[in-house]
Design an enzyme around this catalytic site. Structure first.
Site, short mmCIF file in Angstrom:
data_model
loop_
_atom_site.label_atom_id
_atom_site.label_comp_id
_atom_site.label_asym_id
_atom_site.label_seq_id
_atom_site.Cartn_x
_atom_site.Cartn_y
_atom_site.Cartn_z
N GLY A 141 -7.95 -5.06 -7.64
CA GLY A 141 -6.62 -4.52 -7.00
C GLY A 141 -5.62 -5.44 -7.30
O GLY A 141 -4.55 -5.09 -7.14
N THR A 142 -5.85 -6.74 -7.51
CA THR A 142 -4.74 -7.49 -8.22
C THR A 142 -4.15 -6.92 -9.42
O THR A 142 -2.81 -7.10 -9.55
CB THR A 142 -5.37 -8.77 -8.27
OG1 THR A 142 -5.78 -9.60 -7.26
CG2 THR A 142 -4.16 -9.79 -9.08
N GLN A 161 -6.31 -3.70 2.57
CA GLN A 161 -7.02 -3.79 3.79
C GLN A 161 -7.16 -2.57 4.73
O GLN A 161 -8.36 -2.66 5.38
CB GLN A 161 -6.63 -5.02 4.62
CG GLN A 161 -6.71 -6.34 4.02
CD GLN A 161 -8.10 -6.86 4.10
OE1 GLN A 161 -8.74 -6.32 4.68
NE2 GLN A 161 -8.46 -7.66 3.15
N SER A 205 -7.94 -1.94 -3.29
CA SER A 205 -9.19 -2.56 -4.14
C SER A 205 -10.21 -2.01 -3.59
O SER A 205 -10.72 -2.37 -2.22
CB SER A 205 -9.08 -4.04 -3.85
OG SER A 205 -9.99 -4.69 -4.65
N ALA A 206 -11.48 -1.63 -4.15
CA ALA A 206 -12.72 -0.93 -3.91
C ALA A 206 -13.55 -1.88 -3.04
O ALA A 206 -14.06 -1.42 -2.01
CB ALA A 206 -13.44 -0.60 -4.97
N HIS A 207 -13.56 -3.21 -3.39
CA HIS A 207 -14.60 -4.00 -2.83
C HIS A 207 -14.08 -4.52 -1.17
O HIS A 207 -14.84 -5.02 -0.53
CB HIS A 207 -14.94 -5.35 -3.40
CG HIS A 207 -13.64 -6.28 -3.51
ND1 HIS A 207 -12.46 -6.13 -4.09
CD2 HIS A 207 -13.52 -7.46 -2.83
CE1 HIS A 207 -11.86 -7.21 -4.08
NE2 HIS A 207 -12.25 -7.88 -3.11
N CYS A 237 -5.53 -25.10 4.62
CA CYS A 237 -5.82 -25.44 3.35
C CYS A 237 -7.05 -25.75 3.00
O CYS A 237 -8.22 -25.53 3.75
CB CYS A 237 -5.00 -26.95 2.96
SG CYS A 237 -5.35 -28.07 4.39
#
Length: 476
Positions: free
Chosen positions: A69-70, A177, A194-196, A320
């Site tokens: 996806g990135t 998402q 993104s598939a995952h 963080c």
């Protein structure tokens, strides 16, 4: 062990597993070849593309498969900006986009382009009118996620798309998402996923580019996937990704109702049983399976470890990490607490009994972490003489409430500066101030958020010899 982090990666769907195993036997050959094995592989690839395109709501020849996806986001933004470089070099995006979008924007800015981040409200949503106002004559591309990955808030995609269409600007939607739950509203020009995220295998992304959108792939040209995704297709994973997308979509209507009810229960019970907590994100316009809440006076990393010890896998959009010390840009843009943040995202099939047990365990875990940090009620208890946090009163010897206090929390990580602020706010007169000296980046977000939650006034941030001075005025 209940797994409540589907927003990071959903468990592999049974249909994906079946399709993956079958495709390993049938789809190993090169789909670009004309011999029998190649033709068989090409049929599998074409069928997967058609299934994915149907779910996305585009033509099969508008969609390509990428390695993640990135990668899809990076290729989509770079290609659209390159294709419209004659229009200009301005990029518009919301302040809560996924880091893949922000990284692309940073690279574009470093190369001489300009970027405008559109602010969001306290629920994490953009105002379509404000977004439209950020579009300029030289805007080459606009980006907006369909739903936020940290808090679940759904964005007004259709309304923003209409503003972009009026301005003649293509809109790229990151649907990572939401795509498993249903199609993205129309009007977008480019879409990534993104598939995952929906139960497919990792390593498969989608990039859809509508016909008519000016698009010029960056980097060396390739022969595969219309030249928009280099390299040999991972055909078994692609087949499994498309099959699982179709399967989860067929289950989405019923499962979204069931999971939304469980999330509603989490939202209500957490607010009822855990003191000093804020459930963040839009309560209505949100993904059905995701809820995020922030607990005052809690270290988020410790809280996640303690929940893991009790066999609950949750994540944090928080604050963080020990490796970066960078607060969440999403929570910061929303103006909500960044520390003590827990994201629960329920995978398909989550049992109600697991949610009930989580809600039984959570209050005790939060109380335990708070006690460990010295944030036990009442917070105005006397301070241990060995405590390194220093308090200075002005004037030092006057009776009654102090006119002002200075809390030196330099070198202390949040939530310690916030805890110390809470301990002393009652020691100054109404209208007087407490100044917190802190060099933790999270304090810049958490002290104003604390003021919002506790009804005090955040006066502002002032420069200090080290770190920053955060000034708070007592209102009650």
């Amino acid at each position: 062990m209940p797994y409540f982090d589907a927003a990071s990666a959903a468990p592999l769907h049974p249909v994906a597993r079946q399709a993956l195993l079958a495709a390993l036997d049938e789809g190993w050959a090169d789909p670009a070849r004309l011999y029998r094995e190649g033709r068989r592989a090409r049929l599998l690839l074409d069928a997967a593309r058609e299934a994915a395109a149907e779910a996305v709501g585009c033509r099969p020849d508008e969609l390509v498969f990428t390695s993640s996806g990135t990668t899809a986001v990076h290729a989509g933004i770079a290609g659209a900006l390159s294709g419209r470089r004659r229009v200009g070099r301005h990029l518009a995006l919301s302040a809560v986009e996924h880091s893949s979008v922000l990284h692309s924007a940073a690279a574009h800015e470093a190369a001489g382009g300009s970027v405008t981040e559109v602010p969001v409200d306290r629920t994490g949503a953009v105002d379509p009118a404000v977004y439209g106002g950020a579009l300029r004559a030289d805007t080459a591309l606009a980006c907006l996620q369909s739903a936020n990955h940290e808090v679940g808030t759904e964005q007004p995609v259709a309304e923003v798309a209409a503003r972009c269409a009026e301005a003649g600007v293509p809109l790229l939607v990151d649907a990572a998402q939401s795509l498993g739950w249903g199609p993205v509203p129309g009007g977008w020009s480019l879409l990534t996923a993104s598939a995952h995220k929906w139960g497919g295998p990792a390593g498969v992304g989608l990039l859809a580019v509508r016909k008519g959108v000016r698009f010029a792939p960056r980097g060396p040209a390739g022969e595969r996937e219309s030249g928009r995704a280099a390299g040999f297709e991972n055909l078994p994973a692609i087949v499994a990704a498309a099959a699982s997308l179709r399967a989860v979509r067929s289950e989405a209507a019923a499962e979204s109702v069931r999971l939304r009810a469980l999330v509603d229960r989490i939202r209500a019970v957490v607010a009822e049983r855990v003191p000093d907590v804020e459930v963040v994100g839009d309560p209505e316009r949100r993904l059905p399976h995701l809820v995020t809440f922030s607990c005052l006076y809690v270290d988020g990393e410790t809280l996640l470890h303690e929940l893991d010890r009790r066999e609950f896998s949750v994540s944090s959009g928080s604050s963080c990490t020990s490796s970066t010390l960078i607060p969440s840009h999403v929570l910061g843009a929303m103006g909500v607490l960044s520390e003590g943040n827990v994201r629960v995202s329920l995978p398909t099939g989550t049992a109600g009994a697991d949610v009930d047990r989580f809600l039984e365990v959570l209050p005790g875990v939060v109380a335990e972490v708070r006690e460990r940090l010295g944030a036990v009620a009442p917070l105005s208890t006397p301070r241990d003489a060995a405590d390194p946090v220093m308090i200075r009163r002005t004037p030092p010897s006057s009776p009654g409430p102090a006119a002002s206090l200075v809390v030196d929390a330099l070198g202390r990580r949040c939530p310690i500066p916030v805890i110390e602020l809470a301990k002393v706010i009652g020691e100054v007169a109404v209208g007087a101030t407490v100044t917190v000296l802190a060099d933790d980046e999270a304090a810049r977000l958490d002290i104003p958020a604390w003021c919002e939650m506790r009804g005090q006034e955040y006066v502002g941030e002032e420069p200090a010899d080290r770190g920053s001075a955060h000034v708070v005025r007592r209102l009650s």
